[in-house]
Design a protein around this motif. Structure first.
Motif, mmCIF file in Angstrom:
data_model
loop_
_atom_site.group_PDB
_atom_site.id
_atom_site.type_symbol
_atom_site.label_atom_id
_atom_site.label_comp_id
_atom_site.label_asym_id
_atom_site.label_seq_id
_atom_site.Cartn_x
_atom_site.Cartn_y
_atom_site.Cartn_z
ATOM 1 N N GLN A 289 0.828 -1.214 0.000
ATOM 2 C CA GLN A 289 0.000 0.000 0.000
ATOM 3 C C GLN A 289 0.855 1.254 0.000
ATOM 4 N N ASN A 290 2.114 1.158 0.460
ATOM 5 C CA ASN A 290 2.967 2.349 0.470
ATOM 6 C C ASN A 290 3.824 2.457 -0.791
ATOM 7 N N GLN A 291 3.651 1.513 -1.723
ATOM 8 C CA GLN A 291 4.475 1.547 -2.934
ATOM 9 C C GLN A 291 3.667 1.865 -4.186
ATOM 10 N N HIS A 292 2.358 2.053 -4.036
ATOM 11 C CA HIS A 292 1.524 2.196 -5.228
ATOM 12 C C HIS A 292 1.613 3.623 -5.784
ATOM 13 N N VAL A 293 0.696 4.511 -5.401
ATOM 14 C CA VAL A 293 0.767 5.878 -5.898
ATOM 15 C C VAL A 293 1.370 6.832 -4.886
ATOM 16 N N ALA A 294 1.484 6.397 -3.636
ATOM 17 C CA ALA A 294 1.940 7.308 -2.586
ATOM 18 C C ALA A 294 3.304 7.936 -2.876
ATOM 19 N N PRO A 295 4.310 7.173 -3.321
ATOM 20 C CA PRO A 295 5.601 7.813 -3.584
ATOM 21 C C PRO A 295 5.503 8.911 -4.635
ATOM 22 N N TYR A 296 4.637 8.707 -5.625
ATOM 23 C CA TYR A 296 4.461 9.749 -6.640
ATOM 24 C C TYR A 296 3.942 11.028 -6.008
ATOM 25 N N TYR A 297 2.910 10.894 -5.161
ATOM 26 C CA TYR A 297 2.361 12.075 -4.497
ATOM 27 C C TYR A 297 3.437 12.763 -3.679
ATOM 28 N N ILE A 298 4.184 11.959 -2.900
ATOM 29 C CA ILE A 298 5.154 12.571 -1.990
ATOM 30 C C ILE A 298 6.226 13.307 -2.781
ATOM 31 N N GLU A 299 6.621 12.738 -3.919
ATOM 32 C CA GLU A 299 7.698 13.398 -4.670
ATOM 33 C C GLU A 299 7.204 14.607 -5.452
ATOM 34 N N ASN A 300 6.010 14.519 -6.030
ATOM 35 C CA ASN A 300 5.616 15.544 -6.990
ATOM 36 C C ASN A 300 4.619 16.556 -6.477
ATOM 37 N N ALA A 301 3.995 16.278 -5.313
ATOM 38 C CA ALA A 301 2.886 17.146 -4.899
ATOM 39 C C ALA A 301 3.335 18.584 -4.759
ATOM 40 N N GLU A 302 4.532 18.807 -4.169
ATOM 41 C CA GLU A 302 4.869 20.189 -3.871
ATOM 42 C C GLU A 302 5.085 21.001 -5.137
ATOM 43 N N HIS A 303 5.882 20.473 -6.079
ATOM 44 C CA HIS A 303 6.165 21.324 -7.234
ATOM 45 C C HIS A 303 5.081 21.267 -8.283
ATOM 46 N N GLU A 304 4.132 20.315 -8.177
ATOM 47 C CA GLU A 304 3.027 20.347 -9.139
ATOM 48 C C GLU A 304 1.864 21.205 -8.672
ATOM 49 N N THR A 305 1.655 21.314 -7.363
ATOM 50 C CA THR A 305 0.507 22.076 -6.886
ATOM 51 C C THR A 305 0.906 23.257 -6.021
ATOM 52 N N GLY A 306 2.161 23.372 -5.622
ATOM 53 C CA GLY A 306 2.575 24.481 -4.782
ATOM 54 C C GLY A 306 2.097 24.375 -3.358
ATOM 55 N N SER A 307 1.714 23.171 -2.919
ATOM 56 C CA SER A 307 1.189 23.022 -1.568
ATOM 57 C C SER A 307 2.027 21.996 -0.819
ATOM 58 N N PRO A 308 2.792 22.416 0.196
ATOM 59 C CA PRO A 308 3.644 21.458 0.904
ATOM 60 C C PRO A 308 2.867 20.396 1.651
ATOM 61 N N ASN A 309 1.627 20.701 2.039
ATOM 62 C CA ASN A 309 0.834 19.696 2.732
ATOM 63 C C ASN A 309 0.256 18.739 1.685
ATOM 64 N N ILE A 310 0.831 17.537 1.634
ATOM 65 C CA ILE A 310 0.433 16.604 0.575
ATOM 66 C C ILE A 310 -1.033 16.229 0.703
ATOM 67 N N VAL A 311 -1.513 16.145 1.965
ATOM 68 C CA VAL A 311 -2.903 15.742 2.154
ATOM 69 C C VAL A 311 -3.839 16.721 1.443
ATOM 70 N N THR A 312 -3.580 18.016 1.633
ATOM 71 C CA THR A 312 -4.430 19.007 0.964
ATOM 72 C C THR A 312 -4.312 18.895 -0.546
ATOM 73 N N ALA A 313 -3.070 18.710 -1.027
ATOM 74 C CA ALA A 313 -2.875 18.620 -2.469
ATOM 75 C C ALA A 313 -3.662 17.458 -3.063
ATOM 76 N N VAL A 314 -3.540 16.296 -2.411
ATOM 77 C CA VAL A 314 -4.233 15.124 -2.942
ATOM 78 C C VAL A 314 -5.738 15.316 -2.839
ATOM 79 N N LEU A 315 -6.172 15.880 -1.694
ATOM 80 C CA LEU A 315 -7.604 16.048 -1.446
ATOM 81 C C LEU A 315 -8.257 16.912 -2.510
ATOM 82 N N ALA A 316 -7.650 18.054 -2.791
ATOM 83 C CA ALA A 316 -8.331 19.016 -3.648
ATOM 84 C C ALA A 316 -7.971 18.833 -5.114
#
Lengths: 154, 118, 180
Positions: free
Chosen positions: C105-132
């Protein structure tokens, strides 16, 4: 309820602005720290609910009336869905916020803020509507009971 | 010994789930049933969140000096589920209030009696 | 937490049940902090311990505060629950151990979110980025569910509260219920 307790009234008045500001902080700081529309919505609703519990529901409805709440519930959903449609009109997929800004990152950031605002409005007003519903019933029951006890005294 | 510790979180989840299920099935009082339902729900939250924890990791907020983060995906799913949960509980409570208005009781057994009398 | 649940099962006073429910929610929020889910913990503390307790108390005020004793022996539900629990515990034996970074469960899409969330959405809080952003459809659906539930509550509570058929049961009950 507890309308006659002076300590409660004063403390509530002191706490209200703090809770509301905290709700806004949670809402807009949600990008950087823990928080977001869901939490902020519940916190803001909790402030009004506290006010309603201490000062009576009519006072709370004086601040935010029932009809405003009922308009706000669908408004939040419409903001969320409308953001998706706006992205669609600007030539992207539904709910892709990239075209809102000068570059994709700024667009995404703006989109997140708008969507969170929609979530905030819906959650806060739904919680308030539920509270008004139950609280109004409780007040009615109180009034009925008071009438009944007056009758029995006579 | 290590296997017991490694699976402890799942067993707590299972206990909470079974406890909630027991309240829902065995008790006739509708408010208590709803509390049981919310316990059942919380056990599902735990089931989602606990596998996402990475030992030595930190909360999923990007910051200097941290490399290992816990899995953010279950957090997102459960965050929304909690708020939806309270909305559904409120719907159930509204039904309970209506039933109380119409029949004067919120006990399932007494409702059965009323139905069979009528 | 486990003790609180046992207390909820055994308590017959519904006030005690509701309060134990609040305690349970706060404990659950604490556990969520330990499990690194700060966003979830915040929501659980505000919603589970705050909102639902207020709502349950309001409903207790409107209805009754004591639970009738059980009329039948709870043997069959108990057996069903124990069987379910046994099956679930058996199922946990196949699950990956706690805190494993290499678990599926920690190898599926989670690493992608953790690596790319900040520079793709400008939001350091990954939870918010994924949520919205990444899972915007999910969140839109959830908001719609909340919307529907709110409308449902309004309809149920607003439409004509006159009792349709009053049996002799409730006429004596009202005063002592309202004493709360």
């Amino acid at each position: 309820m507890m309308r006659d307790t002076i300590i409660l009234r004063v403390v509530t008045k002191l706490l209200l602005p703090v809770i509301l500001i905290f709700a806004l902080y949670v809402q807009f700081h949600g990008d950087y720290g823990p928080g977001g529309g869901f939490q902020a919505g519940v916190a803001a609703a909790a402030a009004i609910i506290l006010y309603g519990m201490v000062f009576g529901i009519p006072a709370a409805q004086h601040v935010i009336s029932k009809s405003v709440v009922q308009i706000m519930i669908p408004l939040g959903v419409l903001i969320f869905a409308g953001t998706g449609v706006a992205g669609l009109l600007l030539g992207e997929n539904y709910l892709n916020y990239s075209p809102f800004g000068s570059h994709s990152e700024a667009g995404q950031h703006l989109g997140i803020l708008i969507v969170e605002a929609g979530v905030f409005i819906t959650v806060a007003s739904t919680m308030l509507a539920i509270f008004y519903g139950f609280g109004g019933l409780a007040d009615e029951a109180d009034a009925a009971a008071a009438e009944k006890s007056e009758e029995s005294e006579e | 010994m290590t296997t017991i510790l490694a699976d402890l979180n799942y067993w707590v989840t299972v206990f909470l789930l079974v406890g909630g299920l027991y309240i829902v099935v065995a008790h006739g009082n509708m408010i208590k049933k709803l509390v049981g339902l919310s316990i059942f729900q919380t056990s599902v939250y735990l089931l989602f969140i606990s596998p996402g924890k990475v030992l030595g990791g930190t909360a999923p907020i990007i910051a200097e000096g941290f490399d290992v983060y816990s899995n953010p995906l279950p957090h997102v799913l459960i965050l929304t589920a909690i708020v939806v949960g309270v909305a559904t509980i409120a719907l159930g409570l509204a039904l309970v209030v209506r039933i109380h208005k119409s029949y004067g009781t919120i006990e399932e057994d007494e409702l059965h009696d009323l139905e069979s009398d009528a | 937490m486990v003790i609180t649940v046992v207390g909820i099962i055994r308590a017959h006073n519904l006030f005690a049940v509701v309060m134990l429910g609040g305690v349970y929610s706060f404990l659950m929020a604490t556990v969520m902090v330990i499990l690194d889910a700060v966003d979830v913990s915040m929501t659980e503390a505000a919603v589970g311990a705050g909102m639902s307790t207020v709502l349950l108390l309001a409903v207790l005020h409107l209805t009754q505060t004591r639970e009738a004793p059980l009329r039948h022996t709870p043997a069959i539900p108990l057996i069903v629950c124990l069987l379910t629990g046994g099956a679930l515990v058996y199922g946990t034996l196949d699950l990956p151990p706690f805190g494993e970074a290499n678990a599926p469960q920690n190898q599926h899409v989670a690493p992608y979110y953790i690596e790319n969330a900040e520079h793709e959405t400008g939001s350091p809080n990954i939870v918010t980025a994924v949520l919205a952003s990444y899972r915007g459809y999910d969140t839109l659906g959830e908001v719609t569910v909340i919307f529907t539930a709110g409308i449902g509550v309004l309809i149920l509570l607003a439409s004509g509260l006159r009792p349709r058929r009053r049996k002799n049961v409730d006429s004596e009950q009202d005063p002592k219920d309202n004493a709360a």
